[in-house]
Design an enzyme around this catalytic site. Structure first.
Site, short mmCIF file in Angstrom:
data_model
loop_
_atom_site.label_atom_id
_atom_site.label_comp_id
_atom_site.label_asym_id
_atom_site.label_seq_id
_atom_site.Cartn_x
_atom_site.Cartn_y
_atom_site.Cartn_z
N CYS A 39 0.75 -1.34 -0.02
CA CYS A 39 0.04 -0.49 0.04
C CYS A 39 0.67 1.50 -0.17
O CYS A 39 2.08 1.23 0.19
CB CYS A 39 -1.00 -0.27 0.96
SG CYS A 39 -2.25 1.91 1.34
N ASP A 41 0.60 4.26 1.77
CA ASP A 41 -0.04 4.02 3.06
C ASP A 41 1.54 4.55 3.75
O ASP A 41 2.50 4.08 3.64
CB ASP A 41 0.04 3.63 4.29
CG ASP A 41 -0.81 4.16 5.37
OD1 ASP A 41 -0.20 4.48 5.83
OD2 ASP A 41 -1.98 4.07 6.04
N ARG A 43 3.11 4.79 6.24
CA ARG A 43 2.83 4.25 7.61
C ARG A 43 3.91 3.14 7.59
O ARG A 43 3.97 2.22 8.54
CB ARG A 43 2.16 4.95 8.88
CG ARG A 43 1.72 5.83 8.91
CD ARG A 43 -0.51 5.27 9.58
NE ARG A 43 -0.96 5.42 8.82
CZ ARG A 43 -1.70 4.80 9.21
NH1 ARG A 43 -3.34 5.15 10.45
NH2 ARG A 43 -3.08 4.62 8.39
N HIS A 95 -2.42 -3.93 5.17
CA HIS A 95 -2.25 -3.47 6.21
C HIS A 95 -3.42 -3.50 7.10
O HIS A 95 -4.14 -2.50 6.70
CB HIS A 95 -1.59 -2.56 6.32
CG HIS A 95 -1.45 -1.13 6.20
ND1 HIS A 95 -2.07 -0.20 6.45
CD2 HIS A 95 -2.34 -0.12 4.64
CE1 HIS A 95 -2.97 0.83 5.64
NE2 HIS A 95 -1.96 0.83 4.55
N CYS A 98 -5.56 0.28 7.21
CA CYS A 98 -6.06 1.12 5.57
C CYS A 98 -7.28 1.62 5.23
O CYS A 98 -8.52 1.30 5.22
CB CYS A 98 -6.16 -0.55 4.65
SG CYS A 98 -5.96 0.41 2.79
#
Length: 224
Positions: A39, A41, A43, A95, A98
């Site tokens: 992803c 993302d 993080r 994750h 999400c």
């Protein structure tokens, strides 16, 4: 932006001190054994999560770690990784928490990405009855995050890139993992296969194991 340049210089000094000659060797070749499809993302930093240095992990990222058969960007990355770099493992990594999966779950409108997240909504729809039996909230979202990983790993297996590699006898294994933002740990969803003929069984077993993990959250009538 000056702090980013300073951080970069500090990082480069640290790497070179810990591994003298690292950048000289890095520019000569890259030989990763793994392709990470994850992803976007911020993080979820792929290399740091698995403790690998630059050059040791080839990475493709998009919203909600989706693998679509018409996405030439993803397919090109896969082809280069498998055909040119000869990676031995393709890992789809979702994750928990999400935002893309959450938007797909709740039909939230986020803009242009709505069209992209339609693929995750298809996963939701395929498992809608079972998902609806789970408590609304984090449990249901976690379940869809895992289901999405299984479906995208299955899509990887069905791509012409992976199918061609297997037809040639090339050693390539496909895996499905999920990462926990809450604890920094990766969970193996047991969607692992390295042969075309083993794909249906690998997916079925991974799906069965996923449902078993959530059985305790289901009403008694829906368990099993």
């Amino acid at each position: 932006m000056d702090h980013l340049f300073e951080s970069n210089r500090a990082w480069a000094r640290d790497i070179e001190q810990r591994t003298p000659g690292f950048f000289t060797r890095l520019q000569q070749q890259q030989s990763p054994q793994y392709l990470w499809i994850g992803c976007s993302d911020s993080r979820v930093p792929a290399n740091e999560i698995v403790g690998l240095l630059p050059g040791e992990l080839f990475v493709h990222r998009n919203v909600a770690n989706v693998v679509v058969h018409s996405d030439l960007n993803c397919l090109s990355v896969m082809e280069f990784a498998i055909d040119s770099l000869k990676v031995k493992h393709v890992i789809v990594v979702g994750h928990y928490g999400c935002s893309g999966v959450n938007a797909a779950m709740k039909n939230l409108r986020v803009g242009l990405a709505d069209n992209w997240l339609r693929h995750v909504q298809d996963v939701r729809n395929d498992h809608q009855a079972w998902l609806n039996a789970l408590p609304d909230g984090p449990v249901r979202l976690d379940a869809l995050c895992e289901l999405n990983v299984l479906e995208q790993a299955l899509n990887v297996c069905h791509t012409t890139v992976v199918q061609s590699a297997w037809d040639k006898g090339q050693e390539v294994a496909v895996h499905g993992w999920v990462y926990g933002l809450h604890n920094g740990l990766i969970k193996d969803l047991r969607m692992t296969t390295s042969k075309a003929e083993d794909v249906p069984e690998a997916y079925a077993k991974a799906l069965e194991a996923l449902r078993a993990r959530y059985a305790g959250h289901l009403p008694a009538a829906d368990q099993g």
